[in-house]
Scaffold this motif. Structure first.
Motif, PDB file in Angstrom:
ATOM      1  N   LEU A 153       8.264 -19.518  25.941  1.00  0.00           N
ATOM      2  CA  LEU A 153       7.747 -18.898  27.166  1.00  0.00           C
ATOM      3  C   LEU A 153       8.019 -17.403  27.258  1.00  0.00           C
ATOM      4  CD1 LEU A 153       8.632 -21.632  29.821  1.00  0.00           C
ATOM      5  CD2 LEU A 153       6.687 -21.490  28.254  1.00  0.00           C
ATOM      6  N   PHE A 154       9.100 -16.950  26.621  1.00  0.00           N
ATOM      7  CA  PHE A 154       9.479 -15.535  26.710  1.00  0.00           C
ATOM      8  C   PHE A 154       9.962 -15.031  25.354  1.00  0.00           C
ATOM      9  CE2 PHE A 154      10.243 -17.257  30.973  1.00  0.00           C
ATOM     10  CZ  PHE A 154       9.598 -16.331  31.775  1.00  0.00           C
ATOM     11  N   GLN A 155       9.762 -13.729  25.130  1.00  0.00           N
ATOM     12  CA  GLN A 155      10.395 -13.041  24.003  1.00  0.00           C
ATOM     13  C   GLN A 155      11.748 -12.535  24.491  1.00  0.00           C
ATOM     14  OE1 GLN A 155       8.998 -12.695  20.973  1.00  0.00           O
ATOM     15  NE2 GLN A 155       6.908 -13.367  21.387  1.00  0.00           N
ATOM     16  N   GLN A 156      12.778 -12.682  23.670  1.00  0.00           N
ATOM     17  CA  GLN A 156      14.115 -12.261  24.083  1.00  0.00           C
ATOM     18  C   GLN A 156      14.764 -11.382  23.013  1.00  0.00           C
ATOM     19  OE1 GLN A 156      18.473 -14.054  25.533  1.00  0.00           O
ATOM     20  NE2 GLN A 156      16.983 -15.433  24.631  1.00  0.00           N
ATOM     21  N   VAL A 157      15.487 -10.379  23.484  1.00  0.00           N
ATOM     22  CA  VAL A 157      16.311  -9.568  22.584  1.00  0.00           C
ATOM     23  C   VAL A 157      17.590 -10.360  22.327  1.00  0.00           C
ATOM     24  CG1 VAL A 157      17.572  -7.413  22.261  1.00  0.00           C
ATOM     25  CG2 VAL A 157      15.375  -7.410  23.489  1.00  0.00           C
ATOM     26  N   ILE A 158      17.791 -10.789  21.096  1.00  0.00           N
ATOM     27  CA  ILE A 158      18.969 -11.581  20.753  1.00  0.00           C
ATOM     28  C   ILE A 158      19.968 -10.711  20.013  1.00  0.00           C
ATOM     29  CG2 ILE A 158      19.834 -13.561  19.446  1.00  0.00           C
ATOM     30  CD1 ILE A 158      17.231 -14.960  19.948  1.00  0.00           C
ATOM     31  N   PHE A 159      21.129 -10.539  20.616  1.00  0.00           N
ATOM     32  CA  PHE A 159      22.181  -9.737  20.000  1.00  0.00           C
ATOM     33  C   PHE A 159      22.981 -10.590  19.015  1.00  0.00           C
ATOM     34  CE2 PHE A 159      21.452  -7.831  24.203  1.00  0.00           C
ATOM     35  CZ  PHE A 159      21.162  -6.515  23.827  1.00  0.00           C
ATOM     36  N   SER A 160      23.360 -10.002  17.923  1.00  0.00           N
ATOM     37  CA  SER A 160      24.135 -10.718  16.916  1.00  0.00           C
ATOM     38  C   SER A 160      25.558 -10.952  17.417  1.00  0.00           C
ATOM     39  CB  SER A 160      24.159  -9.944  15.599  1.00  0.00           C
ATOM     40  OG  SER A 160      24.749  -8.659  15.793  1.00  0.00           O
ATOM     41  N   ASP A 161      26.192 -12.008  16.919  1.00  0.00           N
ATOM     42  CA  ASP A 161      27.573 -12.304  17.295  1.00  0.00           C
ATOM     43  C   ASP A 161      28.485 -11.124  16.947  1.00  0.00           C
ATOM     44  OD1 ASP A 161      26.864 -14.791  18.183  1.00  0.00           O
ATOM     45  OD2 ASP A 161      27.333 -15.799  16.292  1.00  0.00           O
ATOM     46  N   GLU A 208      23.250 -21.629  25.481  1.00  0.00           N
ATOM     47  CA  GLU A 208      22.001 -22.001  24.806  1.00  0.00           C
ATOM     48  C   GLU A 208      20.865 -21.048  25.150  1.00  0.00           C
ATOM     49  OE1 GLU A 208      21.223 -26.372  23.881  1.00  0.00           O
ATOM     50  OE2 GLU A 208      19.767 -25.952  25.471  1.00  0.00           O
ATOM     51  N   SER A 209      20.880 -20.521  26.368  1.00  0.00           N
ATOM     52  CA  SER A 209      19.823 -19.598  26.768  1.00  0.00           C
ATOM     53  C   SER A 209      19.824 -18.342  25.917  1.00  0.00           C
ATOM     54  CB  SER A 209      19.976 -19.221  28.252  1.00  0.00           C
ATOM     55  OG  SER A 209      21.134 -18.431  28.463  1.00  0.00           O
ATOM     56  N   LEU A 210      20.995 -17.954  25.408  1.00  0.00           N
ATOM     57  CA  LEU A 210      21.096 -16.744  24.582  1.00  0.00           C
ATOM     58  C   LEU A 210      20.464 -16.938  23.209  1.00  0.00           C
ATOM     59  CD1 LEU A 210      24.738 -15.596  25.433  1.00  0.00           C
ATOM     60  CD2 LEU A 210      22.586 -14.718  26.351  1.00  0.00           C
ATOM     61  N   SER A 211      20.180 -18.187  22.839  1.00  0.00           N
ATOM     62  CA  SER A 211      19.535 -18.474  21.549  1.00  0.00           C
ATOM     63  C   SER A 211      18.057 -18.770  21.706  1.00  0.00           C
ATOM     64  CB  SER A 211      20.231 -19.681  20.881  1.00  0.00           C
ATOM     65  OG  SER A 211      21.594 -19.426  20.649  1.00  0.00           O
ATOM     66  N   SER A 212      17.544 -18.619  22.923  1.00  0.00           N
ATOM     67  CA  SER A 212      16.152 -18.957  23.195  1.00  0.00           C
ATOM     68  C   SER A 212      15.207 -17.862  22.716  1.00  0.00           C
ATOM     69  CB  SER A 212      15.961 -19.168  24.704  1.00  0.00           C
ATOM     70  OG  SER A 212      14.593 -19.337  25.012  1.00  0.00           O
ATOM     71  N   SER A 213      14.291 -18.231  21.840  1.00  0.00           N
ATOM     72  CA  SER A 213      13.239 -17.315  21.387  1.00  0.00           C
ATOM     73  C   SER A 213      12.155 -18.138  20.725  1.00  0.00           C
ATOM     74  CB  SER A 213      13.799 -16.278  20.409  1.00  0.00           C
ATOM     75  OG  SER A 213      14.240 -16.904  19.214  1.00  0.00           O
ATOM     76  N   PRO A 214      10.920 -17.638  20.685  1.00  0.00           N
ATOM     77  CA  PRO A 214       9.825 -18.391  20.065  1.00  0.00           C
ATOM     78  C   PRO A 214      10.148 -18.790  18.633  1.00  0.00           C
ATOM     79  CG  PRO A 214       8.960 -16.543  21.309  1.00  0.00           C
ATOM     80  CD  PRO A 214      10.454 -16.383  21.290  1.00  0.00           C
ATOM     81  N   GLY A 215       9.876 -20.055  18.325  1.00  0.00           N
ATOM     82  CA  GLY A 215      10.124 -20.551  16.980  1.00  0.00           C
ATOM     83  C   GLY A 215      11.515 -21.086  16.756  1.00  0.00           C
ATOM     84  N   ALA A 272      24.508 -16.243  31.744  1.00  0.00           N
ATOM     85  CA  ALA A 272      24.368 -15.092  30.853  1.00  0.00           C
ATOM     86  C   ALA A 272      23.110 -14.297  31.183  1.00  0.00           C
ATOM     87  CB  ALA A 272      24.314 -15.566  29.398  1.00  0.00           C
ATOM     88  N   PRO A 273      23.214 -12.968  31.293  1.00  0.00           N
ATOM     89  CA  PRO A 273      22.027 -12.146  31.525  1.00  0.00           C
ATOM     90  C   PRO A 273      21.222 -12.003  30.233  1.00  0.00           C
ATOM     91  CG  PRO A 273      23.958 -10.747  31.304  1.00  0.00           C
ATOM     92  CD  PRO A 273      24.444 -12.165  31.215  1.00  0.00           C
ATOM     93  N   CYS A 274      20.000 -12.492  30.244  1.00  0.00           N
ATOM     94  CA  CYS A 274      19.142 -12.422  29.051  1.00  0.00           C
ATOM     95  C   CYS A 274      18.166 -11.262  29.187  1.00  0.00           C
ATOM     96  CB  CYS A 274      18.361 -13.719  28.881  1.00  0.00           C
ATOM     97  SG  CYS A 274      19.393 -15.184  28.690  1.00  0.00           S
ATOM     98  N   LEU A 275      17.987 -10.515  28.114  1.00  0.00           N
ATOM     99  CA  LEU A 275      16.998  -9.440  28.092  1.00  0.00           C
ATOM    100  C   LEU A 275      15.708 -10.019  27.525  1.00  0.00           C
ATOM    101  CD1 LEU A 275      19.115  -6.424  26.770  1.00  0.00           C
ATOM    102  CD2 LEU A 275      18.529  -7.009  29.139  1.00  0.00           C
ATOM    103  N   PHE A 276      14.762 -10.327  28.400  1.00  0.00           N
ATOM    104  CA  PHE A 276      13.545 -11.009  27.977  1.00  0.00           C
ATOM    105  C   PHE A 276      12.310 -10.307  28.532  1.00  0.00           C
ATOM    106  CE2 PHE A 276      14.675 -12.839  32.056  1.00  0.00           C
ATOM    107  CZ  PHE A 276      13.454 -12.933  32.710  1.00  0.00           C
ATOM    108  N   VAL A 277      11.167 -10.624  27.953  1.00  0.00           N
ATOM    109  CA  VAL A 277       9.901 -10.098  28.423  1.00  0.00           C
ATOM    110  C   VAL A 277       8.845 -11.174  28.256  1.00  0.00           C
ATOM    111  CG1 VAL A 277       9.283  -9.107  26.174  1.00  0.00           C
ATOM    112  CG2 VAL A 277       8.246  -8.183  28.264  1.00  0.00           C
ATOM    113  N   GLY A 278       7.946 -11.246  29.228  1.00  0.00           N
ATOM    114  CA  GLY A 278       6.897 -12.252  29.191  1.00  0.00           C
ATOM    115  C   GLY A 278       5.557 -11.670  28.793  1.00  0.00           C
TER     116      GLY A 278
END
Length: 340
Positions: free
Chosen positions: A242-250, A201-208, A268-274
């Motif tokens: 809370l964070f912007q995340q780079v979400i990679f496509s399946d 679920e964390s890999l799908s986390s992004s604003p909105g 899962a390692p998430c690529l995020f920035v605050g």
């Protein structure tokens, strides 16, 4: 309804009240230590204990590792929580930074046990940690007689020193022996909180985004049936902001690497920035709403049909909770909950 209105008024009052520079500084430092603890403390503890083995202080590490072996099963036997850690003033500053509010919609009986499914995971589960692993949001006062335990990745309790810290906050492993102990050997009045979606679920986390991973996760429902623990949906509105995340496509290389890392390590390692310093989260309000309990009978050996039935009831209740509170928690009416 009066309880919800009261908490929303508190949120508005807290947001409109002007903060002093000193107050903002304390909040920022508190959040920074929490973020760095989340990201680096476990690794630091491992490096420190290994390093000490090659210094004149090697007896300290040796004695601790001996103690750790003898104490190996304590996390799965309820842990070693202390009110001292859960009531640290730093957690109040962490709460006020966003701010984070806990909202109660129904009573929880201290004569029963409950499994609270918390959604979404977000990047760091700020809402779940602050509301259920500290006393800063008033869980104990809101639900008298209830003992709340947040269950997290079991591997973290194998990290020297770090395990003592998280046990002190009342955290326990999200493993079957741990859950069995909490639901059958610790009396009544236990509220076990599980972030159902976990690393996926964390890999799908992004604003909105309002995506929860629960459709094919039924282990918590089976556990509830085996011990007659009622199910309670919980949603933390604002967690994904809370964070912007780079979400990679399946199927992409990035997602395959994340999935491989998750399979090996457990997260899962998430690529995020605050907002600041890359790791500081945005000051976005988080409202964690605790829904109404779903009555679950005790079935020592539940059938697949029984598991599917209560799993559907849970997903329906979660969806209802989301849509009933989304507008009051800052989301537009058009927002939908995506369950995968």
């Amino acid at each position: 309804m009066d309880i919800i209105v009261k908490h929303l008024q508190e949120v508005v009052a807290g947001m409109t009240k002007e903060k002093t520079q000193w107050k903002e500084f304390l909040e920022t430092i508190s959040v920074l230590q929490w973020v760095l603890t989340f990201l680096l403390l476990a690794l630091f503890c491992i490096i420190l204990m290994v390093y000490l083995l090659f210094t004149s202080l090697w007896p300290l590490s040796t004695l601790y590792f001996m103690w750790m072996v003898m104490d190996w099963e304590t996390p799965e036997r309820g842990g070693r929580r202390t009110a001292f850690v859960r009531k640290w003033r730093v957690w109040e500053q962490l709460r006020d930074f966003f701010p984070i509010k806990l909202v109660k919609t129904a009573e929880l009986s201290p004569n029963k046990n409950y499994i609270l499914g918390c959604h979404p995971h977000g990047i760091m589960s700020a809402g779940a940690f602050t509301c259920f692993s500290t006393e800063s949001c008033g869980f104990t006062d809101m639900f008298p007689g209830m003992r709340c335990t947040l269950a997290i990745l079991a591997g973290l309790f194998r990290v020297p020193l770090f395990r003592e810290y998280i046990m002190g906050a009342g955290l326990c492993p999200v493993s079957k022996p741990s859950l069995v102990h909490l639901l059958s050997k610790s009396g009544k009045g236990n509220a076990v909180v599980i972030v159902i979606g976990g690393a996926a679920e964390s890999l799908s986390s992004s604003p909105g985004a309002n995506t929860v991973v629960v459709r094919h996760r039924k282990g918590f429902v089976r556990m509830a049936l085996e011990f007659g623990a009622d199910l309670v949906p919980v949603y933390s509105f604002g967690e994904n902001e809370l964070f912007q995340q780079v979400i990679f496509s399946d199927g992409s290389l990035g997602r395959r690497l994340q999935d491989l890392f998750k399979k090996i390590v457990g997260f899962a390692p998430c690529l995020f920035v605050g907002e600041r310093l890359a790791v500081m989260p945005y000051r976005t309000p988080i409202t964690t709403v605790v829904g109404s309990p779903i009555s679950v009978p005790k079935c020592v050996t539940p059938t697949e049909e029984e598991v599917d039935h209560y799993h559907k009831l849970y997903m329906d209740a979660l969806s209802k909770l989301f849509h009933e509170h989304k507008v009051s928690c800052g989301l537009p009416e058009s927002h939908k909950l995506r369950i995968i």
